[in-house]
Motif scaffolding. Sequence first.
Motif, short mmCIF file in Angstrom:
data_model
loop_
_atom_site.label_atom_id
_atom_site.label_comp_id
_atom_site.label_asym_id
_atom_site.label_seq_id
_atom_site.Cartn_x
_atom_site.Cartn_y
_atom_site.Cartn_z
N TRP A 141 -10.78 4.46 -3.00
CA TRP A 141 -9.83 3.32 -3.04
C TRP A 141 -9.43 3.02 -4.28
O TRP A 141 -10.33 2.62 -5.13
CB TRP A 141 -10.55 2.04 -2.05
CG TRP A 141 -10.43 2.41 -0.47
CD1 TRP A 141 -11.25 2.71 0.15
CD2 TRP A 141 -9.20 1.57 0.11
NE1 TRP A 141 -10.81 2.44 1.49
CE2 TRP A 141 -9.69 2.00 1.76
CE3 TRP A 141 -7.96 1.24 -0.38
CZ2 TRP A 141 -8.73 1.42 2.51
CZ3 TRP A 141 -7.04 0.86 0.85
CH2 TRP A 141 -7.36 1.16 2.23
N CYS A 164 -10.73 -3.07 2.57
CA CYS A 164 -10.57 -1.69 2.41
C CYS A 164 -11.54 -0.78 3.41
O CYS A 164 -12.49 -0.39 2.82
CB CYS A 164 -10.83 -1.31 0.86
SG CYS A 164 -9.61 -2.16 -0.40
N ASP A 169 -5.41 2.25 5.30
CA ASP A 169 -5.09 3.08 4.32
C ASP A 169 -4.54 2.17 3.08
O ASP A 169 -4.36 2.94 2.09
CB ASP A 169 -4.01 4.09 4.85
CG ASP A 169 -4.48 5.07 5.71
OD1 ASP A 169 -5.61 5.43 5.51
OD2 ASP A 169 -3.48 5.54 6.63
N ILE A 170 -3.98 1.23 3.33
CA ILE A 170 -3.32 0.36 2.38
C ILE A 170 -3.59 -1.33 2.56
O ILE A 170 -3.81 -1.50 3.72
CB ILE A 170 -2.01 0.57 2.26
CG1 ILE A 170 -1.29 -0.18 1.07
CG2 ILE A 170 -1.20 0.13 3.54
CD1 ILE A 170 0.42 0.35 0.68
N ILE A 215 -4.58 0.93 -2.27
CA ILE A 215 -4.25 2.19 -1.57
C ILE A 215 -5.22 3.32 -1.56
O ILE A 215 -5.97 3.48 -2.47
CB ILE A 215 -2.82 2.77 -2.12
CG1 ILE A 215 -2.39 3.79 -1.06
CG2 ILE A 215 -2.93 3.19 -3.40
CD1 ILE A 215 -0.88 4.12 -1.42
N PHE A 220 -1.87 8.59 -1.63
CA PHE A 220 -0.86 8.50 -2.58
C PHE A 220 -0.48 9.84 -3.10
O PHE A 220 0.52 10.33 -3.27
CB PHE A 220 -1.30 7.54 -3.79
CG PHE A 220 -0.48 7.31 -4.90
CD1 PHE A 220 0.59 6.43 -5.06
CD2 PHE A 220 -0.69 8.14 -6.03
CE1 PHE A 220 1.34 6.43 -5.95
CE2 PHE A 220 0.22 7.99 -7.07
CZ PHE A 220 1.28 7.03 -6.90
N TYR A 244 4.20 3.46 2.33
CA TYR A 244 2.86 3.82 2.66
C TYR A 244 2.28 3.08 3.75
O TYR A 244 1.29 3.28 4.44
CB TYR A 244 1.68 3.88 1.51
CG TYR A 244 1.92 5.10 0.51
CD1 TYR A 244 1.84 6.34 0.83
CD2 TYR A 244 2.69 4.73 -0.70
CE1 TYR A 244 2.00 7.53 -0.06
CE2 TYR A 244 2.82 5.71 -1.57
CZ TYR A 244 2.75 7.05 -1.10
OH TYR A 244 2.85 7.95 -2.10
N SER A 245 2.77 1.75 4.23
CA SER A 245 2.30 0.96 4.92
C SER A 245 2.74 1.45 6.49
O SER A 245 3.77 1.87 6.58
CB SER A 245 2.64 -0.48 4.80
OG SER A 245 4.17 -0.60 4.95
N THR A 250 -2.49 -0.74 8.08
CA THR A 250 -2.25 -1.64 6.72
C THR A 250 -3.06 -3.09 7.17
O THR A 250 -3.02 -3.54 8.23
CB THR A 250 -0.76 -2.12 6.67
OG1 THR A 250 -0.12 -0.96 6.77
CG2 THR A 250 -0.46 -3.07 5.58
#
Length: 389
Positions: A141, A164, A169-170, A215, A220, A244-245, A250
Amino acid sequence: MSISIISIIISAVALFISIVSPLFNALFRTPYPKDNTAHEDDENTTNDSRHKDTPVSIVIVAHDNAAELERSLPIFLSQEYESDYQVIIVTDKSDSETDDIIKRFSYHQNLYATFMPLSSRYISRKKLAITLGIKAAKHPWVIVTDAWCHPKDSQWLRSFASYCSESKDIVLGYTTFDKTAPARYSYEHTLHAAYHLWFATRTKAISTNSHLVAIRKQLFLDEDGFLGNLKYVRGEYSFLVNKYSTELYTAVALSKTSFLEEDTPFKKRWTNNHLFDINSHNSLAGFAKHKALYHLDNSWLLLSIFAFILAITYGVLLQDWIVLSAAILSFALNFLLRALLSRKTLSALDCRVSCFVIPLLDYSQPFCDLVWRIRYRFADKYDFITHKI
């Protein structure tokens, strides 16, 4: 004095608009995370034994921000955290002042520094810095922020990192402005954050105006980082959130203990934030929904302003005291509702502006937006992209 049908209709319409228009306001829609039961905002949140500290890396971009880094770095390095965490400073090789600060704190085992090359082509240096920082991270993370943002106390990391989780994931973070920020700055920042966070907690996150995002490193890298946004100089946090969300993976960190405090932007940074945001929004998928809601709210706001002006003008010119009284009452009622309905969101987002100042800022916001649009219209568009001709 006789009461005409026209007077009754005008008065009723003015009163109706005064009651309805405050409901079309982002500060009336307090964002609530879908899993808010797991993160209740109280003083015991950071000490909840149910949450095991997750190993994280914190990437801090410091590009000619030595003074800000000198204030924020000690707080980042003094977090009370049971698991391992790493603070990565990314700066230019030529920035000797930042290098001196890094050397001064080099005795901290969890401090790491990485340097950008002196030149880069076809990618903004800010995006390059974030990419290098994430690649250097040793934990799965990664929390990304800027040198002018800092925790309020030593419990921040435990609170923020608790979002997290394995199922996410984000994580969207939130930054507040410090106490010295003008009311206009704090209001605009909170207003736009309310839109971003509301979408993030209801459907899919579209964007953010806070410099705080966590993230997964592997996500990434697997998805090629900032690919798809490389030509834009700014907008790195908004693009991370937009790309990425997802609706399911999320998290939104809305506990006050998870907020970072942001130094008051100086005038140039405040101006650039507005202009670069307008430019970067063109590349965000789904931003049309955000824009549509914002325009709907502003339409009701402008309608209420024009309704008050027309009703007062009509009452004065025709000496219709019924309409004039109704117009004044409608304005007072609208003002009061806007003040009272904003209190909950202002408190939730730790905005220090008095709720009774908010209506005045509300009424002027559409005109401020127009000024920024005009300034962007006449700005050199090559200032916003890295691919110069």
